[in-house]
Scaffold this active site. Structure first.
Site, PDB file in Angstrom:
ATOM      1  CG  HIS A  82     -11.362  -1.935   6.237  1.00 28.41           C
ATOM      2  ND1 HIS A  82     -11.175  -2.282   4.917  1.00 28.41           N
ATOM      3  CD2 HIS A  82     -10.400  -1.025   6.515  1.00 28.41           C
ATOM      4  CE1 HIS A  82     -10.139  -1.608   4.430  1.00 28.41           C
ATOM      5  NE2 HIS A  82      -9.668  -0.840   5.384  1.00 28.41           N
ATOM      6  CG  HIS A 131      -5.342  -1.602   8.192  1.00 25.55           C
ATOM      7  ND1 HIS A 131      -6.457  -2.345   8.543  1.00 25.55           N
ATOM      8  CD2 HIS A 131      -5.764  -0.751   7.209  1.00 25.55           C
ATOM      9  CE1 HIS A 131      -7.500  -1.956   7.815  1.00 25.55           C
ATOM     10  NE2 HIS A 131      -7.105  -0.994   7.007  1.00 25.55           N
ATOM     11  CG  HIS A 164      -7.827   3.604   7.842  1.00 30.67           C
ATOM     12  ND1 HIS A 164      -9.140   3.257   8.107  1.00 30.67           N
ATOM     13  CD2 HIS A 164      -7.358   2.667   6.979  1.00 30.67           C
ATOM     14  CE1 HIS A 164      -9.441   2.162   7.434  1.00 30.67           C
ATOM     15  NE2 HIS A 164      -8.370   1.783   6.735  1.00 30.67           N
ATOM     16  CD  GLU A 165      -4.028   2.585   5.152  1.00 34.45           C
ATOM     17  OE1 GLU A 165      -3.698   1.388   5.330  1.00 34.45           O
ATOM     18  OE2 GLU A 165      -5.015   2.925   4.470  1.00 34.45           O
TER      19      GLU A 165
END
Length: 312
Positions: A251, A245, A241-242
């Protein structure tokens, strides 16, 4: 022959009979769900402020007349984003959702992008590395797991994205890396202090400012189902997930997406590990930024991913 026909069906009807739908049916009911104690009303208001919902409510709905209306509108924005019934009331389900461990990145970009609103003059396409070879450094690791496991989790997270876009990642020593990774507690010399165990698990910045920080107060593990069942957090799941980014993704409103802000247990109700995988939405978004790996379309990638997972 039948297998070939089935493959063609998936290729030509991805929207009607998408891979994500099939995989969702295949895995339905398997993922272990955990309920969280609801946050207090005061914590809920802090949550709305922290993740940008108050600002979005004002910009989307117009200026509100008083503080109570402002909170109600912000609650509606959160409920809509989180897939909850949109009532504007801080009910138990809403406050339980706010208690779920999550990413510390503000939701405001994802909230506004679907409405065509620009936040501080920035659009999603702004956040993109202008090159194909990206370096990262791991400045420290958690004592909860070996450095080798931490490196494997982070390496595997970047590889997950690299399989679908023409980006290559390499680990380098600290100092000159594009993306700098570390574990830290509380205030750690950036504007986003960690909050202890639970709550915010990690946060990251968008290109070209590549920072990825994990909250050291969490109990980290790497793909260990027993540890996860006992309350540990799967570093691999959070790292995917990170790292998204750090590549420019915001998101997602889709709860099944890797880029949804809320952490999901990576074990099923029988205590078996479930490997996190990119959804078609994740693949489409990252390929819009960087193109596809080797010219493969996101549809072909989804079909290939499905059959790979089906055969495990």
């Amino acid at each position: 022959m039948k297998a070939a026909a089935f493959l063609l069906l998936l290729l030509f009807l991805p929207e009607i009979c998408g891979v994500d739908i099939i995989k969702g049916l295949w895995q339905a009911g398997r993922r272990l769900k955990k309920e969280f104690a609801p946050v207090s009303d005061e914590k809920a208001k802090e949550y709305l402020e922290k993740y940008g919902y108050n600002k979005v409510a004002a910009s989307v709905r117009g200026l509100v007349s008083d503080f109570r209306n402002e909170v109600n509108e912000a609650v509606k924005e959160f409920q809509e984003f989180a897939g909850l019934p949109v009532t504007g009331v801080l009910d138990i389900k809403t406050k339980q959702k706010m208690a779920q461990p999550r990413c510390g990145v503000n939701d405001v970009q994802a909230l506004t992008s679907g409405r065509g609103i620009r936040v501080m003059g920035i659009t999603e396409s702004t956040f993109k590395w202008p090159k194909k070879s990206i370096t990262y450094s791991i400045e420290n690791t958690s004592p909860d797991l070996s450095r080798r496991d931490a490196e494997r989790a982070i390496r595997k997270a970047f590889d997950t994205w690299s399989k679908v876009v023409p980006l290559d990642f390499s680990e380098v020593s600290s100092g000159s890396a594009d993306i700098k990774i570390r574990f830290a507690s509380g205030y750690h010399n950036d504007p986003w202090s960690f909050d202890g165990k639970g709550g915010t698990l990690a946060h990251a910045t968008f290109p070209p400012n590549g920072q990825l920080h994990f909250d050291e107060d969490e109990n980290w593990t790497y793909k260990n189902a027993e540890d996860i069942m006992n309350g540990a957090t799967d570093l691999y799941a959070v790292a995917i997930h990170e790292s998204g980014h750090t590549l420019g993704l915001d998101h997602s409103r889709d709860e099944s997406s890797i880029m949804a802000p809320f952490y999901h247990q990576t074990v099923d109700d029988n205590g078996r590990y479930i490997t996190p995988e990119l959804t078609s939405g994740d693949i489409d978004k990252i390929q819009k930024l960087y193109g596809s790996r080797g010219g493969l379309s996101s549809t072909f990638s989804r079909v290939k991913s499905f059959f790979h997972g089906f055969g495990r």
